[in-house]
Design an enzyme around this catalytic site. Structure first.
Site, PDB file in Angstrom:
ATOM      1  N   ASP A  93       0.857  -1.190   0.000  1.00 26.52           N
ATOM      2  CA  ASP A  93       0.000   0.000   0.000  1.00 26.52           C
ATOM      3  C   ASP A  93       0.894   1.242   0.000  1.00 26.52           C
ATOM      4  OD1 ASP A  93      -1.958   1.862   0.210  1.00 26.52           O
ATOM      5  OD2 ASP A  93      -2.631   1.282   2.215  1.00 26.52           O
ATOM      6  N   ASP A 118      -1.125   6.540 -11.649  1.00 31.39           N
ATOM      7  CA  ASP A 118      -2.337   6.356 -12.459  1.00 31.39           C
ATOM      8  C   ASP A 118      -3.369   5.563 -11.681  1.00 31.39           C
ATOM      9  OD1 ASP A 118      -4.012   6.523 -14.650  1.00 31.39           O
ATOM     10  OD2 ASP A 118      -3.227   4.688 -15.564  1.00 31.39           O
ATOM     11  N   LYS A 158      -2.924  11.263 -12.187  1.00 33.69           N
ATOM     12  CA  LYS A 158      -4.286  11.338 -12.714  1.00 33.69           C
ATOM     13  C   LYS A 158      -5.195  11.917 -11.643  1.00 33.69           C
ATOM     14  CE  LYS A 158      -6.651   7.542 -13.109  1.00 33.69           C
ATOM     15  NZ  LYS A 158      -7.120   6.231 -13.623  1.00 33.69           N
TER      16      LYS A 158
END
Length: 802
Positions: A93, A118, A158
């Site tokens: 993570d 992304d 993003k």
């Protein structure tokens, strides 16, 4: 049986999907990175790349193909990633500390050039929650990127277009030099995603934790409270709300009872938020207000529609409200009668009354002494500052006449009357203070000479530090200060040391010690015995100047002895011409004269003459004033006597002893003689500077010297060979002469410069940017156009000669 059809939700199976299958990419998102790199070119120069949320690995494939061989590429995601050539992947993570430690293990001491992101959370039906989760994920990826990015690195992420998009852009702009948002063609138009490319990482030494805190970054800014007063007093500036209805309020027409408006404590708030003031018939209080005389038709008409009223109408309604409140007695404060309480003070007996009076007198005396001590300390402080600033006698405002009173420095009778101890203790002021108003807050005491000396030393050191800082930053000031130090020595007259010993003895007999004198010289107190300032004395106390001081003393003694000898010889010559009586007197007066033995001064004169010759030869004319003076002397417009007469002016014998440095620095710019200059002197000096500037530079002179040395060495070799030829017996004299001439011509003949090879720009050489094939050395590209231009130039030159 019908044919099954594959679902293509949102057009997922478009051309980019097919191209990804054809080229072997794991996802269509690979083309997004390809198009971003084509626009910004950040992958070709990258050596270390980190891809966050990299599964399934499409961006890792693009980075592996685009980056240089040997680049370090690391990918991390919650989902496992199949192996990719030249890439390192692990499952973790990105918000955990374990992910940071594993990245440090891969990167070692390196820093990442590019960080890619992304990732997006699992999107469901709750769009607002998903958008906030994606913005929070972007913020965490930016925090990780700031930890591993190199200065000037690139961060590509993003972002979903939402209410938090502008907050993220603001944070990016604080940490990166260039931030651009773009949407590549491979991204679907129906998608809310947008890519932000952040270039030029600023790499701050310490990152503010508020930049990576979602609660701070995405905190909603409270909207300003509506100004109700502006609606009432400036209705023409009212702005219509375009954001819909207020919370829990879906009505536009609000009414208020007239009784509530009259009894309310904030009538302006009611006028700004309500649309009408009503007088219902079933309300007795409102009907009573309606039937009053002050309630006119105009007031009723204004109360019927408050939204269209102006400033004048609102004021009329407020006046109507005040009149009604006065008639009804609303708002009047009940004033209670003030009850005066008489306090009986018990009578004091005789002893208590005496004690109270003594206490009051002692308190008054203490206050008086404190006030006097404060005034005395303040007066001492002002006088010390005046002494430091050289303001003992302010002649410009006429205070010197006031200072001549009984308490002045020059009041000798007063000084004798009060004694010398009063002056030593500092109770007698130097000058009378003009302003006796003192500050009750500042109490500064300077009861000792050590404190005054310390204050003077502090002021001198502060100004010297200021001049040093200015000299370090300003070259012109440093040069000017160096020149000024050479000119600080002032001429105190000719001291030939021939004063009579009897006069010196008389002066010593009649002179009083300094400690018993009332008037002393303040200037001699601050100066040293040799006339040097404190800063100069510290400089010349260094070990390197030990021998120089003795040499200077010897030269000074020699000059004094020589002057004394000359004067003594003149006195003896005059005594020989006098009569006998005068001779007896001269013999009596010469009993106590010390005769100095005559030393051979021939060598000394030679030394002085040689020094003077060197000084005269070293004089350079660098200013227009000096050039003007030199021209006047050369043309005999001025003689030596004229120059001596010009030397006697108000600047000749100025005393600088005791003056502060800051005053001298300011005076040197204006307090100087203004010597005239001529146009011819300026032109001559300008021509001299042109000649100096026209000299070749150091590199050219060195090159010429090297060329000359090579020529000399070559001629020396030729001379040796010629000597060997002349001594050989195998050759005739004519053969020897021919061989020697051949050697000399070969040595003196310069090699012709090789002309560049001309290459015609046609055929394979047309439009060629590099060196043509088969051409060595210097070359020049030519074409038919240049040939025609050269012919035209020759033709024009020939025509001009005719």
């Amino acid at each position: 049986m019908g044919k099954s059809q594959k679902k293509t939700a949102k057009g997922r199976l478009d051309k980019w999907y097919k191209l990804a299958k054809e080229q072997g990419y794991r996802s269509r998102a690979a083309f997004k990175l390809v198009q971003l790199n084509q626009k910004y070119s950040f992958l070709e120069k990258a050596k270390v790349i980190i891809d966050l949320c990299a599964a399934p690995g499409g961006w890792l494939q693009v980075a592996s193909k685009t980056c240089k061989p040997g680049s370090l590429i690391v990918g991390v995601d919650l989902a496992p990633i199949k192996p990719i050539p030249n890439c390192h992947t692990f499952v973790e993570d990105i918000t955990s500390d374990k992910c940071r430690s594993q990245l440090r293990g891969y990167l070692k001491t390196w820093k990442a050039d590019v960080v890619l992101h992304d990732g997006a959370p699992n999107v469901g039906s709750a769009w607002l929650q998903d958008a906030y989760g994606q913005a929070q994920l972007v913020l965490m990826s930016m925090k990780l990127a700031c930890e591993f990015l190199v200065a000037g690195g690139t961060f590509v992420t993003k972002v979903f277009r939402s209410r938090d998009y502008n907050n993220l852009l603001w944070v990016f702009k604080q940490l990166f030099n260039k931030v651009e948002a773009t949407k590549p063609p491979s991204s679907r138009n129906v998608s809310a995603e947008i890519f932000v490319v952040c270039r030029g990482y600023k790499a701050p030494k310490k990152l503010d934790p508020r930049f990576t805190d979602p609660r701070t970054v995405f905190e909603e800014v409270q909207e300003p409270v509506t100004n109700v007063d502006a609606k009432v007093f400036h209705p023409e500036k009212r702005k219509r709300s375009r954001e819909g209805y207020a919370d829990d309020d879906y009505t536009l027409h609000k009414t208020v009872l007239a009784s509530e408006f009259v009894t309310a404590n904030d009538p302006i708030q009611i006028l700004g938020t309500s649309a009408e003031i009503v007088f219902p018939k079933d309300d007795e209080e409102c009907q009573r207000l309606y039937n009053l005389d002050v309630t006119t038709e105009e007031i009723l008409l204004c109360c019927s529609d408050l939204q269209v009223l102006g400033k004048k109408e609102f004021r009329d309604i407020l006046r109507w409200r005040l009149k009604i409140r006065d008639e009804m007695g609303i708002g009047k404060k009940v004033e209670d009668e003030q009850k005066t309480v008489v306090e009986e003070i018990p009578e004091m007996d005789e002893e208590e009354r005496l004690d109270q009076e003594l206490q009051d007198l002692s308190e008054a005396e203490r206050v008086k002494l404190k006030r006097e001590r404060r005034k005395a300390n303040q007066r001492k402080q002002r006088e010390i500052v005046r002494m430091q600033m050289g303001m003992l006698a302010p002649m410009d405002i006429g205070l010197e006449h006031e200072a001549m009173g009984e308490d002045s420095l020059f009041g000798l009778a007063t000084a004798e009357k009060h004694g010398l101890k009063e002056l030593e203790n500092g109770t007698l002021p130097v000058t009378e203070s003009v302003d006796e108003e003192v500050s009750t807050d500042n109490e500064v005491e300077y009861d000792s000479d050590d404190e005054r000396d310390r204050l003077e030393a502090d002021l001198d050191s502060m100004y010297s530090d200021y001049t040093k800082r200015k000299a370090e930053s300003d070259v012109k000031y440093r040069v000017k200060k160096a020149r000024g130090d050479l000119d600080d020595e002032e001429w105190n007259g000719i001291d030939n040391g021939t004063e009579s010993d009897d006069s010196q003895i008389a002066e010593t007999n009649f002179a009083t010690p300094d400690k018993d004198r009332l008037t002393t010289s303040l200037l001699d107190k601050g100066s040293t015995k040799d006339g040097l300032s404190r800063k100069a004395r510290m400089f010349f106390d260094q070990d390197i100047f030990d021998g120089i001081e003795d040499a200077d003393a010897d030269v000074e003694i020699m000059s004094m002895n020589r002057a004394a000898i000359k004067k003594r010889e003149a006195e003896l010559a005059s005594q020989n011409n006098d009569d006998g009586s005068k001779g007896d007197q001269s013999e009596d007066s010469n009993d106590h004269i010390e005769v100095v033995p005559v030393a051979s001064a021939h060598d000394e004169d030679d030394d002085w003459n040689s020094d003077s010759d060197n000084d005269e030869n070293n004089v350079e004319i660098v200013t227009a004033e000096a050039m003007t003076l030199a021209q006047d002397i050369a043309s005999r417009r001025k003689s030596k006597a004229d120059l001596i007469d010009e030397g006697y002016n108000r600047w000749s014998f100025q005393s600088k002893e005791g003056l502060p440095d800051w005053f001298l620095d300011e005076e040197t710019t204006v307090n100087k003689p203004n010597k005239p200059i001529t146009k011819e002197a300026v032109l001559a000096l300008r021509e001299k500077m042109k000649a100096l500037n026209a000299r070749p530079i150091k590199k050219v002179l060195e090159a010429q010297g090297r060329k000359k040395m090579r020529t000399i060495k070559r001629l020396q070799r030729v001379a040796k060979k010629a000597e060997g030829i002349s001594e050989s017996g195998d050759m005739t004299e004519s053969e020897k002469a021919k061989e020697i001439s051949r050697l000399v011509s070969r040595a003196t003949k310069s090699k012709p410069k090789a002309k560049p090879t001309l290459v015609v720009a046609k055929g394979p050489n047309k439009g060629l940017k590099s060196r043509p094939k088969g051409v060595k050395g210097k070359y020049k590209m030519v074409d038919s156009r240049m040939k025609k231009d050269l012919r035209a130039q020759k033709r024009l030159a020939k025509k001009g000669r005719r």
